[in-house]
Design a protein around this motif. Sequence first.
Motif, mmCIF file in Angstrom:
data_model
loop_
_atom_site.group_PDB
_atom_site.id
_atom_site.type_symbol
_atom_site.label_atom_id
_atom_site.label_comp_id
_atom_site.label_asym_id
_atom_site.label_seq_id
_atom_site.Cartn_x
_atom_site.Cartn_y
_atom_site.Cartn_z
ATOM 1 N N LYS A 37 11.233 31.361 55.450
ATOM 2 C CA LYS A 37 11.083 32.793 55.194
ATOM 3 C C LYS A 37 10.814 33.075 53.714
ATOM 4 C CE LYS A 37 13.575 34.907 59.062
ATOM 5 N NZ LYS A 37 13.905 33.885 60.032
ATOM 6 N N LYS B 29 20.262 35.997 54.671
ATOM 7 C CA LYS B 29 19.532 35.289 55.734
ATOM 8 C C LYS B 29 19.250 33.851 55.359
ATOM 9 C CE LYS B 29 16.529 38.774 57.694
ATOM 10 N NZ LYS B 29 15.144 39.198 57.911
ATOM 11 N N GLY C 67 16.145 31.364 62.558
ATOM 12 C CA GLY C 67 15.293 31.832 63.650
ATOM 13 C C GLY C 67 16.132 32.157 64.861
ATOM 14 N N GLY C 68 15.508 32.820 65.829
ATOM 15 C CA GLY C 68 16.218 33.155 67.059
ATOM 16 C C GLY C 68 17.404 34.068 66.823
ATOM 17 N N GLY C 69 17.330 34.883 65.752
ATOM 18 C CA GLY C 69 18.405 35.834 65.462
ATOM 19 C C GLY C 69 19.636 35.194 64.857
ATOM 20 N N MET D 187 21.952 34.930 60.064
ATOM 21 C CA MET D 187 21.908 36.104 59.197
ATOM 22 C C MET D 187 23.198 36.895 59.337
ATOM 23 S SD MET D 187 19.195 38.662 61.023
ATOM 24 C CE MET D 187 18.010 37.409 61.434
ATOM 25 N N GLU E 294 18.152 40.515 51.596
ATOM 26 C CA GLU E 294 17.324 41.690 51.885
ATOM 27 C C GLU E 294 18.213 42.908 51.885
ATOM 28 O OE1 GLU E 294 15.412 41.115 55.650
ATOM 29 O OE2 GLU E 294 13.953 39.681 54.863
ATOM 30 N N LYS E 295 17.628 44.022 51.539
ATOM 31 C CA LYS E 295 18.335 45.275 51.731
ATOM 32 C C LYS E 295 18.618 45.395 53.215
ATOM 33 C CE LYS E 295 19.282 49.642 50.580
ATOM 34 N NZ LYS E 295 20.669 49.300 50.341
ATOM 35 N N VAL F 47 18.519 47.300 56.213
ATOM 36 C CA VAL F 47 17.867 48.527 56.672
ATOM 37 C C VAL F 47 18.799 49.157 57.704
ATOM 38 C CG1 VAL F 47 15.789 49.496 57.707
ATOM 39 C CG2 VAL F 47 15.631 47.452 56.283
ATOM 40 N N HIS G 122 12.181 47.395 65.046
ATOM 41 C CA HIS G 122 11.475 46.115 64.940
ATOM 42 C C HIS G 122 10.116 46.287 65.606
ATOM 43 C CE1 HIS G 122 11.088 41.590 65.228
ATOM 44 N NE2 HIS G 122 10.148 42.027 66.047
ATOM 45 N N GLN H 143 18.018 45.329 70.630
ATOM 46 C CA GLN H 143 18.451 43.948 70.387
ATOM 47 C C GLN H 143 19.969 43.841 70.511
ATOM 48 O OE1 GLN H 143 17.101 42.821 66.444
ATOM 49 N NE2 GLN H 143 14.940 42.942 67.018
ATOM 50 N N ASN I 80 20.905 40.526 66.972
ATOM 51 C CA ASN I 80 19.600 40.323 66.332
ATOM 52 C C ASN I 80 18.599 39.599 67.223
ATOM 53 O OD1 ASN I 80 20.403 41.577 63.880
ATOM 54 N ND2 ASN I 80 21.464 39.694 63.313
ATOM 55 N N GLU J 37 5.929 39.949 62.227
ATOM 56 C CA GLU J 37 7.022 40.887 62.491
ATOM 57 C C GLU J 37 7.267 41.808 61.297
ATOM 58 O OE1 GLU J 37 9.688 38.452 65.730
ATOM 59 O OE2 GLU J 37 10.438 38.480 63.674
ATOM 60 N N GLU K 199 8.801 38.435 58.927
ATOM 61 C CA GLU K 199 8.486 37.017 59.064
ATOM 62 C C GLU K 199 7.289 36.883 59.989
ATOM 63 O OE1 GLU K 199 10.864 34.439 61.370
ATOM 64 O OE2 GLU K 199 11.302 35.919 62.912
ATOM 65 N N THR L 278 17.465 49.370 66.133
ATOM 66 C CA THR L 278 18.193 48.138 66.480
ATOM 67 C C THR L 278 19.679 48.414 66.693
ATOM 68 O OG1 THR L 278 18.536 47.492 64.184
ATOM 69 C CG2 THR L 278 16.552 46.657 65.256
HETATM 70 P P1 ADP Z 1 14.645 35.655 63.183
HETATM 71 O O1 ADP Z 1 13.850 34.589 62.525
HETATM 72 O O2 ADP Z 1 15.996 35.200 63.547
HETATM 73 O O3 ADP Z 1 13.882 36.305 64.283
HETATM 74 P P2 ADP Z 1 14.141 38.062 61.618
HETATM 75 O O4 ADP Z 1 14.025 38.078 60.145
HETATM 76 O O5 ADP Z 1 12.886 38.202 62.389
HETATM 77 O O6 ADP Z 1 14.895 36.736 62.045
HETATM 78 O O7 ADP Z 1 15.168 39.188 62.063
HETATM 79 C C1 ADP Z 1 15.609 39.312 63.371
HETATM 80 C C2 ADP Z 1 16.198 40.701 63.587
HETATM 81 O O8 ADP Z 1 17.297 40.940 62.711
HETATM 82 C C3 ADP Z 1 15.259 41.836 63.296
HETATM 83 O O9 ADP Z 1 14.454 42.132 64.398
HETATM 84 C C4 ADP Z 1 16.199 42.959 62.953
HETATM 85 O O10 ADP Z 1 16.718 43.558 64.098
HETATM 86 C C5 ADP Z 1 17.315 42.259 62.239
HETATM 87 N N1 ADP Z 1 17.090 42.286 60.793
HETATM 88 C C6 ADP Z 1 16.424 41.357 60.081
HETATM 89 N N2 ADP Z 1 16.391 41.691 58.782
HETATM 90 C C7 ADP Z 1 17.023 42.882 58.657
HETATM 91 C C8 ADP Z 1 17.326 43.755 57.555
HETATM 92 N N3 ADP Z 1 16.958 43.472 56.331
HETATM 93 N N4 ADP Z 1 18.001 44.895 57.839
HETATM 94 C C9 ADP Z 1 18.386 45.195 59.085
HETATM 95 N N5 ADP Z 1 18.144 44.416 60.146
HETATM 96 C C10 ADP Z 1 17.478 43.263 59.946
#
Ligand code: ADP
Length: 660
Positions: A116, A158, A163-165, A168, A200-201, A203, A208, A232, A235, A275, A289, A437
């Motif tokens: 990432k 993170k 990956g796969g939620g 993080m 990351e901030k 959010v 998504h 979700q 995540n 994404e 990502e 989310t």
């Molecule tokens: P993965 O590789 O596990 O799929 P992602 O970076 O795509 O990781 O994030 C997966 C999910 O986590 C996102 O769809 C969102 O719901 C949540 N998420 C990721 N980053 C943030 C963030 N900075 N703030 C709030 N929610 C987040």
Amino acid sequence: MIRSLLIANRGEIAVRIARTCRQLGIRSIAVYSEADRNARHVAAADEAYRIGPAPARDSYLRIDAIVAAAKRAGAEAVHPGYGFLSEQAKFAEACAQAGLIFVGPSARCIAAMGQKIAAKRIAEEAGAPCVPGYADEDQSDARMLAEARRIGFPVMVKASAGGGGRGMRAVHAEREFGAALDLARREAQAAFGDPALLLEKLVERPRHIEVQIAGDKHGGLVHLFERDCSVQRNNQKVLEEAPAPHLSPVVREKLFARALAVGRAIGYDSLGTVEFILEAGSEEPWFLEMNTRLQVEHPVTEAITGFDLVEWQIRIAAGETLPARQDDIHARGHAIEARIVAERADEAFRADVGTITAYGEGPGLRFDSGVARGGEVTMFYDSLLAKAIAHGADREAARTRLVAGLRATQIAGVATTIPFLVDALEHPLFGAGEATTSFIAQAFPGGWKPSRANERLARAVAAILSAEAGGGGQGGAWSRLRGFRLLGPAGGRAACRILVSTAAARSTLTLEATGRDCFCVREDGSSLDICVKRDGDSVETECDGAIVRFFVAIDGAAIRLAAGGESYEFDVRPEIDGARSGRAASGSGAVRSHMPGIVSEIRVAPGDRVAPGDVVAVLESMKLFISLSSEVAGVVREVGCVAGQTVQAGALLLSIEADS
Ligand code: ADP
Ligand code: ADP
Ligand code: MG
């Protein structure tokens, strides 16, 4: 064109890929672990090869075993599906080295987006802004803390390789930061073999939204519109749809332009997903990502565009140009997908395992499923069983079709999220297309709980089924009892008492046969008159002029029932009350069996003295041992049976002469 293809995956996606192979006349080759010998994906392919023991690291993650299977089968190409090895550049390289066509992007593209941290840099440079944060080499505690302060709490920590939620965690205040960083690093190392983290901030009200792109090996690059995957849990996506509801044309154009810019920046040459996260109310989608593989939710894009995306992947891998130009790609209607997973939605989505005893897909939907009746759901792999996809002229048509189809879908033997999915789809927030989310937390504060409109009926039906199946599958004794009771010597109708319990509560039901397949079931002073018609896995009940159909799975004393999106699990046992039999014999000193059974033990002999409450005999009935005790003080006069003897209800077992 490719003529043979090995599918390096399992479950629904392996079945899905085999389907396209069949349509294209490609010989499909499955691989399976020892746990998957009888899995649906093995039957779906033309051939199958065992690659190792159940744990994924010994089978589906073993590059050498998979390449060896491909060579053995004489496969020309390998499709990695999603998860497992799909985003490992070294797998794509190993395939290339073995002379196999990898159905996916070049190893170079996978590597570019695999981390990432690096991916975010590429996106920024390509003109796709990222969630404000910190993603760089300096991983020291001091630097991370300084950056977290600059970003401002709450922040998301993170794993760069995550990956796969997984990998993080949200950190809400500075005082939690040090410990969270430490934990996240160790988790990242353990789960992904790489401790690198990014910040990351957080959010707060994110949607998504992702864009499906496709590139070929000749410089062609198109998008196939967006998907909204905001619903979700942990995540991980639960419901996905295309197009995204309430998206302004400005945001939509930004999404497409940015996704294509990212793809162009790395010369993307397969199917992929970029994404984004969009703060509710904002017009600025931020890059999250890129997934360099087929996505779980690709069917919603297939539904609205009419293209087979697996076919696209295969054609692109074979060196063909993109099957369609941007101008020829149109979106029609609306599609929603629901992921049916083997989890307890009412217990924080805890995974469940078991044997699938009933499997029936509701009408009007596309099902991509990896399971069938008789299949085993084990703890070795992820919990996705099947995906249900509805397509309609508009969002409301798709939504209502999906609800109706899911309500009529029956999977028994393992807990599924179907009842939860139905409630989520019917929630006004989702109905209005306003889910972020945090939808699940908002819609079901304190956690989702199943609606239980049919609970009382279900309990009664479980009691009836238990009696019919022989006391929870415990042989014929119960049926004999029922027969005896129906013809009972008392003249009137006889009743039996059944204990129906859940983890939370236990009820005692009194069951009385009132006719062929009809019963009066009493509970707590009120009663239900129910007639049942059983047909395989389904039971049609008629009660108070209404028909309700249940799907049933009986496993010993465990009875699962599902109807109209509700599901129930009971432990059902006949009430055994040894003391009552004693009471029945009281006064006379006669000890009788109060139900048919086998005399398991005689503990006294003629002439023995007994006191009230002394156990004199043990009866085995319905796999239960029932102690029969004397109600009187006295001397055993006669023993009228021997151990091992079958006795009828009411039989005199022994007599005791009470002290006068
Ligand atoms: P993965 O590789 O596990 O799929 P992602 O970076 O795509 O990781 O994030 C997966 C999910 O986590 C996102 O769809 C969102 O719901 C949540 N998420 C990721 N980053 C943030 C963030 N900075 N703030 C709030 N929610 C987040
Ligand atoms: P999608 O983004 O396609 O919806 P998910 O993020 O839910 O997919 O992940 C798809 C599948 O891939 C899941 O089975 C998930 O567990 C698995 N997966 C994704 N990334 C990884 C990873 N880095 N390591 C292990 N499994 C992963
Ligand atoms: Mg993701």
